[in-house]
Design a protein around this motif. Structure first.
Motif, PDB file in Angstrom:
ATOM      1  N   LYS A  93       0.836  -1.197   0.000  1.00  0.00           N
ATOM      2  CA  LYS A  93       0.000   0.000   0.000  1.00  0.00           C
ATOM      3  C   LYS A  93       0.879   1.260   0.000  1.00  0.00           C
ATOM      4  N   TYR A  94       1.943   1.227   0.774  1.00  0.00           N
ATOM      5  CA  TYR A  94       2.884   2.353   0.850  1.00  0.00           C
ATOM      6  C   TYR A  94       3.527   2.592  -0.515  1.00  0.00           C
ATOM      7  N   VAL A 150      -6.632 -10.481  -9.950  1.00  0.00           N
ATOM      8  CA  VAL A 150      -7.455 -11.351  -9.116  1.00  0.00           C
ATOM      9  C   VAL A 150      -6.550 -12.156  -8.188  1.00  0.00           C
ATOM     10  N   GLY A 151      -6.815 -12.041  -6.889  1.00  0.00           N
ATOM     11  CA  GLY A 151      -6.064 -12.797  -5.897  1.00  0.00           C
ATOM     12  C   GLY A 151      -6.943 -13.847  -5.248  1.00  0.00           C
ATOM     13  N   GLN A 152      -6.330 -14.953  -4.857  1.00  0.00           N
ATOM     14  CA  GLN A 152      -7.072 -16.052  -4.244  1.00  0.00           C
ATOM     15  C   GLN A 152      -6.585 -16.279  -2.815  1.00  0.00           C
ATOM     16  N   GLY A 153      -7.545 -16.495  -1.932  1.00  0.00           N
ATOM     17  CA  GLY A 153      -7.197 -16.753  -0.535  1.00  0.00           C
ATOM     18  C   GLY A 153      -7.899 -17.990  -0.015  1.00  0.00           C
ATOM     19  N   HIS A 154      -7.131 -18.879   0.580  1.00  0.00           N
ATOM     20  CA  HIS A 154      -7.686 -20.108   1.160  1.00  0.00           C
ATOM     21  C   HIS A 154      -7.305 -20.158   2.635  1.00  0.00           C
ATOM     22  N   ARG A 213      -5.559 -13.128   2.877  1.00  0.00           N
ATOM     23  CA  ARG A 213      -4.657 -13.804   1.942  1.00  0.00           C
ATOM     24  C   ARG A 213      -5.019 -13.515   0.492  1.00  0.00           C
ATOM     25  N   SER A 214      -6.303 -13.387   0.204  1.00  0.00           N
ATOM     26  CA  SER A 214      -6.707 -13.058  -1.168  1.00  0.00           C
ATOM     27  C   SER A 214      -6.257 -11.641  -1.528  1.00  0.00           C
ATOM     28  N   LEU A 243      -2.458  -8.033  -4.348  1.00  0.00           N
ATOM     29  CA  LEU A 243      -1.463  -6.964  -4.245  1.00  0.00           C
ATOM     30  C   LEU A 243      -0.087  -7.425  -4.727  1.00  0.00           C
ATOM     31  N   GLU A 244       0.232  -8.684  -4.457  1.00  0.00           N
ATOM     32  CA  GLU A 244       1.518  -9.220  -4.905  1.00  0.00           C
ATOM     33  C   GLU A 244       1.585  -9.254  -6.432  1.00  0.00           C
TER      34      GLU A 244
END
Length: 272
Positions: A159-160, A204-208, A227-228, A233-234
């Motif tokens: 974010k920074y 699109v990020g995925q979080g499990h 995590r998503s 962001l990554e």
């Protein structure tokens, strides 16, 4: 003289006893090649190791390249690659002087089951932190975190970086697997990024998250969302591995507690 004949001199230093000052001076000059040879052997130790790996390079060509390759810093300035490498070393020295090295050492010791610190890993981590600060403006510990002999960038670090580079973004979430029954959650994060020129990109990020990878059971849903977001962001800002996605977080938290003590856990996922 009989007394002189009994003196034992180092082998190879003198061929015979020298009674005259003139000859003594001459032999003194002859000492230098022996010392120079030792220095030469020391200097070529690294070269010998490189040759054993069958790696060769022309040092003159490398030095010339260092002056012609340029690196753009987070401040907007451009420096040569040679200057950049010296800035890295300068930053590492400053980290040690200002206590960052001490803090990183303490964190590494807490993360190690034997409570030890690998000096080579410490040096590498400080180097990586210096590069993250020079290239992206990220601060050690605050944005870049050491974990399991590696470095990770937290959500706040990305974010920074986005703010510093004039990029804005919006976030939407989609539940792909509802975990109300078994507490197993799969969340997608749709991240829309607009750069300072107005160009739009979507990631699109995925979080499990499930009881098998989150030790605080009432965190599981929040961790899937987090995590998503970290994954999205990554992808949008590829400035390092994501801390929130690191599989070692749970092991690290548990290893900090004595075997007979139950962990004191924070009230929400933001405390990770």
């Amino acid at each position: 003289m009989p007394d002189n004949e009994e003196i034992k001199l180092p082998d190879g230093l003198f061929n015979q006893a020298q009674p005259a000052n003139r000859e003594a001076k001459k032999e003194k000059v002859q000492e230098k090649p022996t010392q120079k040879k030792d220095t030469k052997e020391t200097e070529t130790g690294i070269d010998s190791f490189i040759k054993s790996l069958e790696l060769t390079y022309d040092e003159n060509l490398v030095n010339n390249a260092l002056e012609h390759i340029h690196v753009k810093l987070a401040t907007g300035e451009e420096v040569t690659l040679g200057q950049y490498e010296n800035l890295i070393m300068y930053k590492v020295v400053q980290y040690i002087k200002l206590g960052v090295g001490w803090k990183v050492t303490q964190m590494m010791r807490d993360q190690d089951k034997q409570g030890t610190v690998d000096k080579t890993a410490l040096k590498w981590i400080l180097k990586e932190m210096a590069e993250k600060e020079l290239l992206y403006g990220l601060k050690p510990i605050e944005h870049v975190i050491p974990l399991d002999k590696n470095v990770y960038v937290g959500i706040n670090g990305r974010k920074y970086f986005a703010r510093n580079t004039g990029q804005t973004y919006s976030v939407e979430y989609q539940i792909k697997k509802d975990g109300n029954e078994d507490n197993v959650w799969d969340i997608d994060c749709i991240l829309t990024v607009i750069d300072k020129e107005g160009n739009k990109s979507v990631y699109v990020g995925q979080g499990h998250a499930s009881p098998s990878n989150v030790y605080r059971k009432d965190w599981i849903k929040d961790m899937a969302y987090k995590r998503s977001l970290a994954d999205a962001l990554e992808s949008a800002f590829p400035i390092g591995a994501s801390y929130e996605k690191a599989p070692m977080i749970q092991d690290f938290e548990e290893s900090r507690m004595p075997p007979d003590q139950k962990p004191e856990l924070a009230s929400n996922a933001e405390s990770l």
